[in-house]
Write a protein that holds these residues in place. Structure first.
Motif, PDB file in Angstrom:
ATOM      1  N   GLU A   1      -4.171  16.297   3.795  1.00 23.03           N
ATOM      2  CA  GLU A   1      -4.975  15.646   2.774  1.00 23.03           C
ATOM      3  C   GLU A   1      -4.270  14.347   2.378  1.00 23.03           C
ATOM      4  OE1 GLU A   1      -5.784  18.156  -0.498  1.00 23.03           O
ATOM      5  OE2 GLU A   1      -6.633  19.770   0.724  1.00 23.03           O
ATOM      6  N   ARG A   2      -5.048  13.251   2.298  1.00 21.08           N
ATOM      7  CA  ARG A   2      -4.437  11.952   2.054  1.00 21.08           C
ATOM      8  C   ARG A   2      -5.033  11.293   0.816  1.00 21.08           C
ATOM      9  NH1 ARG A   2      -5.217  12.067   7.781  1.00 21.08           N
ATOM     10  NH2 ARG A   2      -3.275  11.801   8.941  1.00 21.08           N
ATOM     11  N   SER A   3      -4.159  10.617   0.077  1.00 22.99           N
ATOM     12  CA  SER A   3      -4.570   9.741  -1.013  1.00 22.99           C
ATOM     13  C   SER A   3      -3.845   8.425  -0.792  1.00 22.99           C
ATOM     14  CB  SER A   3      -4.178  10.329  -2.371  1.00 22.99           C
ATOM     15  OG  SER A   3      -4.741  11.608  -2.563  1.00 22.99           O
ATOM     16  N   ALA A   4      -4.489   7.318  -1.159  1.00 21.36           N
ATOM     17  CA  ALA A   4      -3.876   6.014  -0.916  1.00 21.36           C
ATOM     18  C   ALA A   4      -4.171   5.061  -2.062  1.00 21.36           C
ATOM     19  CB  ALA A   4      -4.374   5.424   0.406  1.00 21.36           C
TER      20      ALA A   4
ATOM     21  N   GLN B   1      -5.712   2.017  10.420  1.00 18.49           N
ATOM     22  CA  GLN B   1      -4.664   2.890  10.945  1.00 18.49           C
ATOM     23  C   GLN B   1      -5.081   4.362  10.896  1.00 18.49           C
ATOM     24  OE1 GLN B   1      -0.457   1.633   9.857  1.00 18.49           O
ATOM     25  NE2 GLN B   1      -1.629   0.406   8.371  1.00 18.49           N
ATOM     26  N   LEU B   2      -5.782   4.738   9.837  1.00 13.94           N
ATOM     27  CA  LEU B   2      -6.237   6.122   9.734  1.00 13.94           C
ATOM     28  C   LEU B   2      -7.328   6.413  10.760  1.00 13.94           C
ATOM     29  CD1 LEU B   2      -6.355   6.632   5.854  1.00 13.94           C
ATOM     30  CD2 LEU B   2      -4.521   7.191   7.460  1.00 13.94           C
ATOM     31  N   ARG B   3      -8.183   5.434  11.008  1.00 15.38           N
ATOM     32  CA  ARG B   3      -9.249   5.635  12.000  1.00 15.38           C
ATOM     33  C   ARG B   3      -8.693   5.729  13.412  1.00 15.38           C
ATOM     34  NH1 ARG B   3     -12.029   1.515   9.165  1.00 15.38           N
ATOM     35  NH2 ARG B   3     -11.503   0.059  10.852  1.00 15.38           N
ATOM     36  N   SER B   4      -7.788   4.828  13.742  1.00 16.82           N
ATOM     37  CA  SER B   4      -7.278   4.758  15.115  1.00 16.82           C
ATOM     38  C   SER B   4      -6.089   5.683  15.358  1.00 16.82           C
ATOM     39  CB  SER B   4      -6.856   3.318  15.436  1.00 16.82           C
ATOM     40  OG  SER B   4      -5.749   2.918  14.627  1.00 16.82           O
ATOM     41  N   GLY B   5      -5.437   6.114  14.278  1.00 13.81           N
ATOM     42  CA  GLY B   5      -4.223   6.916  14.442  1.00 13.81           C
ATOM     43  C   GLY B   5      -3.078   6.117  15.013  1.00 13.81           C
TER      44      GLY B   5
ATOM     45  N   SER C   1       0.858  -1.179   0.000  1.00 12.56           N
ATOM     46  CA  SER C   1       0.000   0.000   0.000  1.00 12.56           C
ATOM     47  C   SER C   1       0.896   1.232   0.000  1.00 12.56           C
ATOM     48  CB  SER C   1      -0.926   0.022   1.216  1.00 12.56           C
ATOM     49  OG  SER C   1      -0.179   0.178   2.416  1.00 12.56           O
ATOM     50  N   SER C   2       0.414   2.289  -0.606  1.00 17.40           N
ATOM     51  CA  SER C   2       1.160   3.545  -0.612  1.00 17.40           C
ATOM     52  C   SER C   2       0.197   4.671  -0.297  1.00 17.40           C
ATOM     53  CB  SER C   2       1.830   3.784  -1.971  1.00 17.40           C
ATOM     54  OG  SER C   2       0.871   3.762  -3.019  1.00 17.40           O
ATOM     55  N   MET C   3       0.698   5.695   0.341  1.00 18.29           N
ATOM     56  CA  MET C   3      -0.157   6.814   0.740  1.00 18.29           C
ATOM     57  C   MET C   3       0.588   8.126   0.574  1.00 18.29           C
ATOM     58  SD  MET C   3      -2.448   7.313   4.192  1.00 18.29           S
ATOM     59  CE  MET C   3      -1.095   7.660   5.304  1.00 18.29           C
ATOM     60  N   LEU C   4      -0.142   9.129   0.119  1.00 21.76           N
ATOM     61  CA  LEU C   4       0.388  10.482   0.000  1.00 21.76           C
ATOM     62  C   LEU C   4      -0.290  11.349   1.042  1.00 21.76           C
ATOM     63  CD1 LEU C   4       1.815  12.888  -1.425  1.00 21.76           C
ATOM     64  CD2 LEU C   4      -0.170  12.972  -2.963  1.00 21.76           C
ATOM     65  N   VAL C   5       0.510  12.018   1.864  1.00 19.64           N
ATOM     66  CA  VAL C   5       0.002  12.946   2.867  1.00 19.64           C
ATOM     67  C   VAL C   5       0.503  14.328   2.491  1.00 19.64           C
ATOM     68  CG1 VAL C   5      -0.086  13.541   5.305  1.00 19.64           C
ATOM     69  CG2 VAL C   5       0.070  11.145   4.632  1.00 19.64           C
ATOM     70  N   GLU C   6      -0.407  15.201   2.102  1.00 12.39           N
ATOM     71  CA  GLU C   6      -0.044  16.558   1.700  1.00 12.39           C
ATOM     72  C   GLU C   6      -0.408  17.532   2.807  1.00 12.39           C
ATOM     73  OE1 GLU C   6      -0.412  17.647  -2.615  1.00 12.39           O
ATOM     74  OE2 GLU C   6      -1.982  16.128  -2.516  1.00 12.39           O
ATOM     75  N   THR C   7       0.534  18.393   3.162  1.00  8.25           N
ATOM     76  CA  THR C   7       0.318  19.384   4.207  1.00  8.25           C
ATOM     77  C   THR C   7       0.960  20.682   3.774  1.00  8.25           C
ATOM     78  OG1 THR C   7       2.401  18.953   5.390  1.00  8.25           O
ATOM     79  CG2 THR C   7       0.500  17.564   5.948  1.00  8.25           C
ATOM     80  N   GLY C   8       0.722  21.725   4.600  1.00 10.06           N
ATOM     81  CA  GLY C   8       1.486  22.937   4.444  1.00 10.06           C
ATOM     82  C   GLY C   8       2.919  22.666   4.830  1.00 10.06           C
TER      83      GLY C   8
ATOM     84  N   GLY D   1       6.231  19.783   2.165  1.00  9.86           N
ATOM     85  CA  GLY D   1       4.803  19.832   1.921  1.00  9.86           C
ATOM     86  C   GLY D   1       4.118  18.504   1.716  1.00  9.86           C
ATOM     87  N   LEU D   2       4.875  17.411   1.658  1.00  8.22           N
ATOM     88  CA  LEU D   2       4.231  16.107   1.479  1.00  8.22           C
ATOM     89  C   LEU D   2       5.128  14.990   1.993  1.00  8.22           C
ATOM     90  CD1 LEU D   2       5.573  14.334  -1.086  1.00  8.22           C
ATOM     91  CD2 LEU D   2       4.379  16.067  -2.413  1.00  8.22           C
ATOM     92  N   THR D   3       4.489  13.882   2.315  1.00 10.64           N
ATOM     93  CA  THR D   3       5.186  12.656   2.685  1.00 10.64           C
ATOM     94  C   THR D   3       4.507  11.490   1.974  1.00 10.64           C
ATOM     95  OG1 THR D   3       5.779  13.502   4.882  1.00 10.64           O
ATOM     96  CG2 THR D   3       5.885  11.120   4.560  1.00 10.64           C
ATOM     97  N   VAL D   4       5.302  10.609   1.401  1.00 12.30           N
ATOM     98  CA  VAL D   4       4.803   9.392   0.788  1.00 12.30           C
ATOM     99  C   VAL D   4       5.197   8.219   1.683  1.00 12.30           C
ATOM    100  CG1 VAL D   4       4.970   7.836  -1.203  1.00 12.30           C
ATOM    101  CG2 VAL D   4       4.956  10.314  -1.549  1.00 12.30           C
ATOM    102  N   THR D   5       4.251   7.338   1.961  1.00  6.69           N
ATOM    103  CA  THR D   5       4.586   6.117   2.689  1.00  6.69           C
ATOM    104  C   THR D   5       4.381   4.918   1.773  1.00  6.69           C
ATOM    105  OG1 THR D   5       2.353   5.759   3.573  1.00  6.69           O
ATOM    106  CG2 THR D   5       3.862   7.116   4.876  1.00  6.69           C
ATOM    107  N   LEU D   6       5.262   3.945   1.907  1.00  4.76           N
ATOM    108  CA  LEU D   6       5.163   2.694   1.168  1.00  4.76           C
ATOM    109  C   LEU D   6       5.196   1.554   2.182  1.00  4.76           C
ATOM    110  CD1 LEU D   6       5.192   0.963  -1.406  1.00  4.76           C
ATOM    111  CD2 LEU D   6       7.693   1.187  -1.415  1.00  4.76           C
ATOM    112  N   SER D   7       4.140   0.757   2.223  1.00  6.62           N
ATOM    113  CA  SER D   7       4.048  -0.364   3.156  1.00  6.62           C
ATOM    114  C   SER D   7       4.063  -1.671   2.380  1.00  6.62           C
ATOM    115  CB  SER D   7       2.764  -0.271   3.985  1.00  6.62           C
ATOM    116  OG  SER D   7       2.730   0.910   4.757  1.00  6.62           O
TER     117      SER D   7
END
Length: 246
Positions: free
Chosen positions: A59-62, A76-80, A42-49, A129-135
């Motif tokens: 803002e997240r895209s996955a 994970q997004l629900r529970s943090g 899975s991969s996710m993009l987290v965009e922030t200031g 301004g962004l972080t990409v995660t790869l799981s």
């Protein structure tokens, strides 16, 4: 090597992959192909200031390589709580060699084991301004120990850099569109300013200020207000324009 050819092809396919979701899907799929014993990713993009923490107001895209993995991201997004939030917070890889004996992240652990996942590793790739995660996930315990040092790191770095470039490209297109709109509407605004100057006997700056106040007060675009003034040639608007001139 196959990985190099994939990286080269990806770098040249910018016109097809400028949508974040497609970048993320490509990253996850390529990561699975070049990682032994990996059953999915899975991969996710987290965009922030630029100054915001990844978790706050983001803002997240996955994307996932298999529908069953969507629940692992969602919990994970629900529970943090879980490898993805931990990797975002630390800015470093977070691995779990065997979820059967894991004591962290109880909700994530339960969903993962129910899906047959025994081990995972999450890699973060930070950019301004962004972080990409790869799981990466595996049905076997301890099988992803060396994954974070393999070609997936190069894939993740390239994905993050490409997403930054894509965002800059989209911003440039938006700016060009706004500039084009301004250039198209400038003549009618100038005409309206001339009419207001004639009606009120004021200068160009004051006339523009009147049009802007009408726009703000009526919640209408400045170009629409100007077009209305031009269409009416100022007739019937004298009282309103006079009231807004002070």
């Amino acid at each position: 090597m196959p990985e190099r050819s994939q990286l080269g092809r990806w770098a040249t396919d910018s016109t097809e992959l400028t949508v974040p979701g497609r970048r993320l899907s490509e990253l996850a799929e390529q990561a699975v192909r070049c990682t032994a014993d990996c059953c999915g990713a899975s991969s996710m993009l987290v965009e922030t200031g630029a100054s915001a923490a990844p978790e706050a107001g983001a803002e997240r895209s996955a994307a996932v390589t298999h529908p069953d993995l969507a629940s692992l991201v969602a919990v994970q997004l629900r529970s943090g709580d879980g490898p993805i939030p931990a990797a975002l917070e630390r800015g470093a890889p977070v691995a779990c060699a065997d979820l059967l004996s894991e004591r962290r992240w109880p909700q994530y652990r339960a969903v993962a084991l129910d899906s047959g996942v025994r081990s995972s590793v999450t890699l973060p790739f930070r950019r301004p301004g962004l972080t990409v995660t790869l799981s990466l996930y595996s049905f076997r315990p301890g099988s992803l120990h060396d994954a974070q040092h393999g070609p997936v790191r190069a894939l993740g770095d390239l994905a993050a850099t490409s997403l930054v470039r894509d965002r800059s490209y989209r911003a440039a297109l938006t700016e060009l569109e706004q500039l084009g709109t301004a250039l198209r509407t400038r003549p009618v605004v100038d005409q309206a300013c001339g009419i207001v100057m004639h009606v009120l006997g004021c200068d160009a700056d004051d006339a523009f200020g009147v049009l802007r106040r009408v726009s703000q007060g009526t919640n209408r675009k400045l170009s629409d207000v100007a077009a209305h003034v031009v269409a009416r040639r100022g007739r019937g608007l004298e009282r309103e324009l006079l009231s807004l001139s002070h």
